[in-house]
Design an enzyme around this catalytic site. Structure first.
Site, PDB file in Angstrom:
ATOM      1  N   LYS A  87       2.282  -7.899  -0.595  1.00 39.03           N
ATOM      2  CA  LYS A  87       1.595  -7.406   0.615  1.00 39.03           C
ATOM      3  C   LYS A  87       0.361  -8.256   0.895  1.00 39.03           C
ATOM      4  O   LYS A  87       0.042  -8.544   2.052  1.00 39.03           O
ATOM      5  CB  LYS A  87       1.227  -5.929   0.449  1.00 39.03           C
ATOM      6  CG  LYS A  87       2.445  -5.032   0.652  1.00 39.03           C
ATOM      7  CD  LYS A  87       2.265  -3.632   0.148  1.00 39.03           C
ATOM      8  CE  LYS A  87       3.615  -2.925   0.161  1.00 39.03           C
ATOM      9  NZ  LYS A  87       3.662  -1.720  -0.639  1.00 39.03           N
ATOM     10  N   GLN A  90      -0.044   2.663  -2.847  1.00 39.00           N
ATOM     11  CA  GLN A  90       1.235   2.243  -3.427  1.00 39.00           C
ATOM     12  C   GLN A  90       1.852   3.393  -4.245  1.00 39.00           C
ATOM     13  O   GLN A  90       1.198   3.963  -5.107  1.00 39.00           O
ATOM     14  CB  GLN A  90       1.005   1.004  -4.317  1.00 39.00           C
ATOM     15  CG  GLN A  90       2.273   0.397  -4.868  1.00 39.00           C
ATOM     16  CD  GLN A  90       3.177  -0.189  -3.793  1.00 39.00           C
ATOM     17  OE1 GLN A  90       2.742  -0.918  -2.924  1.00 39.00           O
ATOM     18  NE2 GLN A  90       4.460   0.156  -3.842  1.00 39.00           N
ATOM     19  N   ASP A 139       2.059   3.167   6.497  1.00 38.82           N
ATOM     20  CA  ASP A 139       3.310   3.382   5.764  1.00 38.82           C
ATOM     21  C   ASP A 139       4.175   4.423   6.472  1.00 38.82           C
ATOM     22  O   ASP A 139       5.363   4.549   6.184  1.00 38.82           O
ATOM     23  CB  ASP A 139       2.994   3.893   4.342  1.00 38.82           C
ATOM     24  CG  ASP A 139       3.459   2.922   3.267  1.00 38.82           C
ATOM     25  OD1 ASP A 139       4.226   2.004   3.593  1.00 38.82           O
ATOM     26  OD2 ASP A 139       3.044   3.097   2.104  1.00 38.82           O
TER      27      ASP A 139
END
Ligand code: NAP
Length: 289
Positions: free
Chosen positions: A60, A104, A127
């Site tokens: 990322k 995450q 997300d």
């Protein structure tokens, strides 16, 4: 690769190359960023040191660099107090230069995933896991889409795979892949069947699929007998086979029967990352309005 359909007709199998499309998308984003007065900013929070999560976080960071984004990475101890993590998310939520916040997953230990994801302001939830964004998806309203299913849709669209009226079978019903995937296919007027670990007759259902999306995480779950000739196969899974190589849920022979398929690696994975960049860009642009 060619496959022979009934009555001897041959069609070519299309490889749905997510790596190439993701690279194209990231280049487009980088061009747009150059024209902006503000750099999109992404904060990535990694709790603990799960090796797979570390790899995802590193990629990322690389994606942010490629797109010309500003990024911050927080590596936090697995023993962190939930209140401290929530405080950090709130702090990032209030910052002008951070447009996207990503925690995450999976989270280690006793940390409450639901509470933590809900602490991210929905307008920074790049997300797409916040209940507000999930709800918008359910209602067909504008919001942030979860990256993996949105990436699959972009890949299918790029290759002009027709979905209207098609029978799409989604194997897996997780909140981050299976469920949103099914909703996105439904929005495109597909007829959708969702399968899971308690489904009876998985083989029969899969064989009925015009488009089969599998997101389970089990090597060899989908065998050639479960797929009809000419189906479109989207293999979301990222497994390691006995030799330690990355592979999906489908046996390699499955792809040989398909009219189109996503390779593993190089199919859905890179698209997931590209959509994260798109969502962060969108969050930044929304802020400028
Ligand atoms: P998950 O939360 O573990 O969900 C797996 C789903 O598979 C569950 O709904 C489960 O059913 C179902 N399932 C388990 N065994 C089954 C069986 N024998 N037959 C039918 N369904 C079965 O996993 P996930 O997070 O959705 O991820 C799925 C896979 O996609 C993993 O390999 C993951 O690494 C991969 N993934 C890839 C990307 C990418 O970017 N390419 C992104 C995310 C995930 P129940 O609900 O009944 O338990």
């Amino acid at each position: 690769m060619w496959i022979v359909l009934q009555r001897g007709m041959q069609i070519m199998t299309i490889r749905l190359d997510g790596k190439a499309l993701a690279a194209k998308r990231k280049k487009e984003i980088a061009c747009k960023v150059k024209a902006l007065s503000v750099k999109p900013g992404l904060a990535v929070l990694l709790v603990g040191e799960d090796p797979a999560s570390r790899i995802y976080v590193n990629s990322k960071r690389k994606d942010c660099e490629e797109c010309g984004f500003y990024s911050e990475e927080y590596t936090l101890p697995a023993e962190i107090q939930e209140t401290a993590l929530l405080d950090l998310i709130r702090e990032l939520g209030a910052r002008e230069d951070i447009h996207g916040i990503l925690v995450q997953l999976p989270l280690p230990g006793e940390l409450n995933e639901k509470r933590i994801l809900e602490a991210i302001p929905p307008e920074k939830d790049v997300d797409g896991f916040h209940a507000a964004n999930m709800g918008r998806l359910m209602l067909g309203q504008e919001g942030f889409l979860p990256c993996t299913p949105a990436g699959v849709m972009e890949l299918l669209e790029e290759h002009q795979i027709e979905l209207e009226g098609k029978h799409c079978v989604v194997v897996g019903r997780s909140n981050i892949v299976g469920k949103p995937m099914a909703l996105l296919l439904l929005q495109r007027n597909a007829t959708v069947t969702i399968c899971h670990s308690r489904t009876r007759g998985l083989e029969t259902l899969c064989r009925q699929a015009d488009v089969l999306v599998t997101a389970v995480g089990r090597v060899g779950l989908i065998t050639p007998e479960m797929v009809r000739d000419g189906a479109v196969i989207v293999d979301v899974a990222m497994n390691r086979n006995a030799e330690g190589k990355l592979c999906g849920d489908c046996l390699p022979e499955v792809y040989e029967k398909a009219s189109a398929f996503t390779p593993v690696p190089g199919g859905v994975g890179p698209m997931t990352r590209a959509v994260l960049m798109e969502n962060t860009m969108k969050a930044c642009l929304m802020r400028q309005k």
